[in-house]
Design an enzyme around this catalytic site. Structure first.
Site, PDB file in Angstrom:
ATOM      1  N   GLY A   1      -6.476  -1.202  -2.518  1.00 19.79           N
ATOM      2  CA  GLY A   1      -6.774  -2.625  -2.635  1.00 19.79           C
ATOM      3  C   GLY A   1      -5.682  -3.339  -3.402  1.00 19.79           C
ATOM      4  O   GLY A   1      -5.036  -2.760  -4.271  1.00 19.79           O
TER       5      GLY A   1
ATOM      6  N   ARG B   1      10.977  -9.525   4.244  1.00 15.36           N
ATOM      7  CA  ARG B   1      11.654  -9.301   5.521  1.00 15.36           C
ATOM      8  C   ARG B   1      12.077 -10.614   6.175  1.00 15.36           C
ATOM      9  O   ARG B   1      13.139 -10.699   6.781  1.00 15.36           O
ATOM     10  CB  ARG B   1      10.739  -8.530   6.477  1.00 15.36           C
TER      11      ARG B   1
ATOM     12  N   LYS C   1      -0.231  12.496  -1.588  1.00 18.37           N
ATOM     13  CA  LYS C   1      -0.793  12.379  -2.934  1.00 18.37           C
ATOM     14  C   LYS C   1      -1.028  13.749  -3.560  1.00 18.37           C
ATOM     15  O   LYS C   1      -0.803  13.940  -4.765  1.00 18.37           O
ATOM     16  CB  LYS C   1      -2.101  11.583  -2.872  1.00 18.37           C
TER      17      LYS C   1
END
Length: 430
Positions: A305, A45, A206
Site C-alpha cells: 500500500g 517517465r 523477499k
C-alpha cells in the site's frame, strides 16, 4: 547541515505518498533527522502527465533520472521505480557521487544485494531498504540490529498480501481460485498481471533478503525454491479444514542443525489453525521468527500500500539523514558466515497427499509399501468412498527429505490401483 537534499526516483502510488509525507510532516522529520529534508527533484517517465493532485512543485519533475542522481547537491536518493534496470545503474551512480540510498526494490536486492552493499561500503554511504520486505512492518532492522546478539534459527512468514487474500477468501468464504483472484484485482490487492504474486516470485525475492540478513550469508532469488498458488484447489482448502489447518503461501528460511547451510523456500503449505500465522487474514503480512535466545517473535501488519510503504521508506530516510548530519554510517551488509544454500531435496518436511484409488482390497497395502520403500513414515490415513469402486485416500506423512517424498509421489502415480494423484501439499508448523 542547512538541509538534507533528497532526490526521489518514481512518482507512482508510493512515490506520491513519500512526497506528501515529506511535506506534511516536514517539521517532525526535521527534528528527528537533525536537519530539514528538502525535495531536490523527482524523476518520472513522462512530463506530460497531470500531477497537480500530488501537490509537488512542477519545477521539480524531470525525466533525466541519471542527471538528477549525479547532482552534487543531492545528499540522499530514494528509489521506488522498481525493476533491475535502470534502478541498479542509478543507485550505483548516486553512491559514486556520495549520496546515500533508500530503496524499496526487492527484486534488485534479491538479485544483487551483495553488489549494492559492496558499492555502499566502497563509497562510504548508507543503503537502507526496510520497505522492500513486508511494507510497513518493522522487520529488517530488528533482524539486523535488535537480534544481532542472538542466533536466528528460522524465519517463517506470509510476505505477499495478494496471495494471502486469495487463500483467505477460499478458506473463509469458499471462493474458487479464479473468483478470489478477480476480487483481489477489483480491490487493488492484485495487479492486472498477477504473475509475480500468484507464482511466488515476489515472495521469493523477499525470502532471499530475509535469509541473507538472518543468516549472514549471500542468498539470491535464484537460491530460493519457489512454487505458486495457481494449483491450490477448493478440495485442498477443504481437506486442510478437515484436519484443522489452513492453506497459506509461506516463505521459509531455515538454518541447518549444524549451522553450516541455509534452506530458503516459498510454497503453499497446510498450517495448523493454532499457529499464529494461521490467523493472518486478508491482505496482511506476518513473519514468525525463531531465535536461540529470544525464542519466538512475530511481526504483523500491512505488507503493502502507498501510505504504509511510504512510512517505512521515510523511516529509513530519517535514519540515513541523521547519519549524514552526524557524519556517521549505519550497519553494513553482513555476509561473514557465507553458508551453503542447500537444495530443496535436502529439506526435511511433511506431505499431505490425496489419491484417487480403486476401492478394493489390497490398495492400502500397496500404497503403504511405496511409502516404506522410500523410508517415509505415514502419520495418518483417511479414506472416503466416492463410488461403488472409487475412493479418495488422504495420507499425511511424518517428516522426511523432500527428495524421498517426491520419489514416493512419483511411484504412487505409477501404481495400477492409483487412478490419479489429486494433490500434493507440504505441511508446516507442527
Amino acid at each position: 547541515m542547512a538541509s538534507v537534499r533528497v532526490a526521489l526516483l518514481g512518482c507512482g502510488v508510493v512515490g506520491t505518498e513519500i512526497a506528501r509525507l515529506l511535506d506534511e510532516h516536514a517539521d517532525d522529520l526535521a527534528a528527528r533527522a537533525g536537519a530539514p529534508l528538502e525535495l531536490a527533484g523527482v524523476a518520472v517517465r513522462r512530463l506530460d502527465r497531470d500531477r497537480t493532485a500530488t501537490g509537488i512543485d512542477p519545477s521539480l519533475f524531470t525525466t533525466d533520472a541519471a542527471g538528477l542522481v549525479s547532482r552534487d547537491d543531492v545528499d540522499l536518493v530514494i528509489e521506488v521505480i522498481g525493476g533491475i534496470e535502470p534502478a541498479r545503474t542509478l543507485i550505483h551512480t548516486a553512491m559514486e557521487r556520495g549520496a546515500s540510498v533508500v530503496t524499496a526494490n526487492k527484486a534488485l536486492l534479491a538479485e544483487d544485494g551483495v553488489g549494492l552493499h559492496t558499492a555502499a561500503d566502497k563509497h562510504g554511504v548508507d543503503l537502507y531498504y526496510e520497505a522492500a520486505v513486508a511494507g510497513a512492518i518493522p522487520l529488517l532492522r530488528p533482524l539486523r540490529e535488535s537480534l544481532a546478539g542472538d542466533r536466528i534459527q528460522r524465519v517463517l512468514g506470509i510476505v505477499n498480501g495478494t496471495t494471502n487474500y486469495i487463500l483467505d477468501q477460499m478458506d473463509s468464504v469458499g471462493s474458487g481460485f479464479a473468483e478470489a483472484l478477480e476480487e483481489a484485482q477489483s480491490l487493488g490487492y492484485a495487479e492486472a498481471d498477477p504473475t509475480a504474486d500468484v507464482e511466488g516470485y515476489d515472495a521469493a525475492a523477499k525470502a532471499a533478503i530475509l535469509a541473507g540478513i538472518a543468516f549472514h550469508s549471500p542468498v539470491g532469488s535464484g537460491d530460493v525454491h519457489r512454487e505458486g498458488i495457481g494449483d491450490v484447489t477448493a478440495a485442498d482448502v477443504a481437506s486442510a479444514k478437515a484436519m484443522g489447518s489452513v492453506v497459506k503461501l509461506l516463505a521459509i528460511c531455515e538454518l541447518s542443525d549444524d549451522a553450516t547451510s541455509v534452506g530458503v523456500r516459498v510454497h503453499p503449505a497446510m498450517l495448523p489453525r493454532t499457529h499464529p500465522l494461521a490467523g493472518v487474514h486478508g491482505a496482511y503480512n506476518a513473519v514468525f521468527v525463531e531465535a536461540e535466545a529470544a525464542g519466538q517473535l512475530m511481526f504483523y501488519g500491512p505488507g503493502a500500500g502507498g501510505a504504509p510503504t511510504a512510512g517505512a521508506v521515510l523511516g529509513d530516510v530519517v535514519t540515513a539523514a541523521r547519519n549524514r548530519v552526524g557524519a556517521s554510517l549505519g550497519p553494513r551488509g553482513s555476509w561473514y558466515a557465507d553458508r551453503r544454500t542447500r537444495p530443496m531435496g535436502e529439506t526435511v518436511t511433511r506431505y499431505h497427499i490425496s489419491l484417487d484409488v480403486d476401492d478394493r482390497p489390497g490398495v492400502l497395502a500397496a500404497v503403504a509399501a511405496v511409502f516404506a520403500e522410500h523410508g517415509v513414515s505415514i502419520e495418518t490415513v483417511r479414506q472416503r468412498v466416492e463410488g461403488h469402486d472409487d475412493a479418495e485416500l488422504v495420507v499425511v506423512t511424518h517428516s522426511a527429505t523432500d527428495d524421498a517424498l517426491t520419489a514416493t509421489v512419483d511411484d504412487l502415480d505409477g501404481l495400477d490401483t492409483v487412478r490419479a494423484v489429486l494433490s500434493v501439499m507440504r505441511v508446516e508448523g507442527e
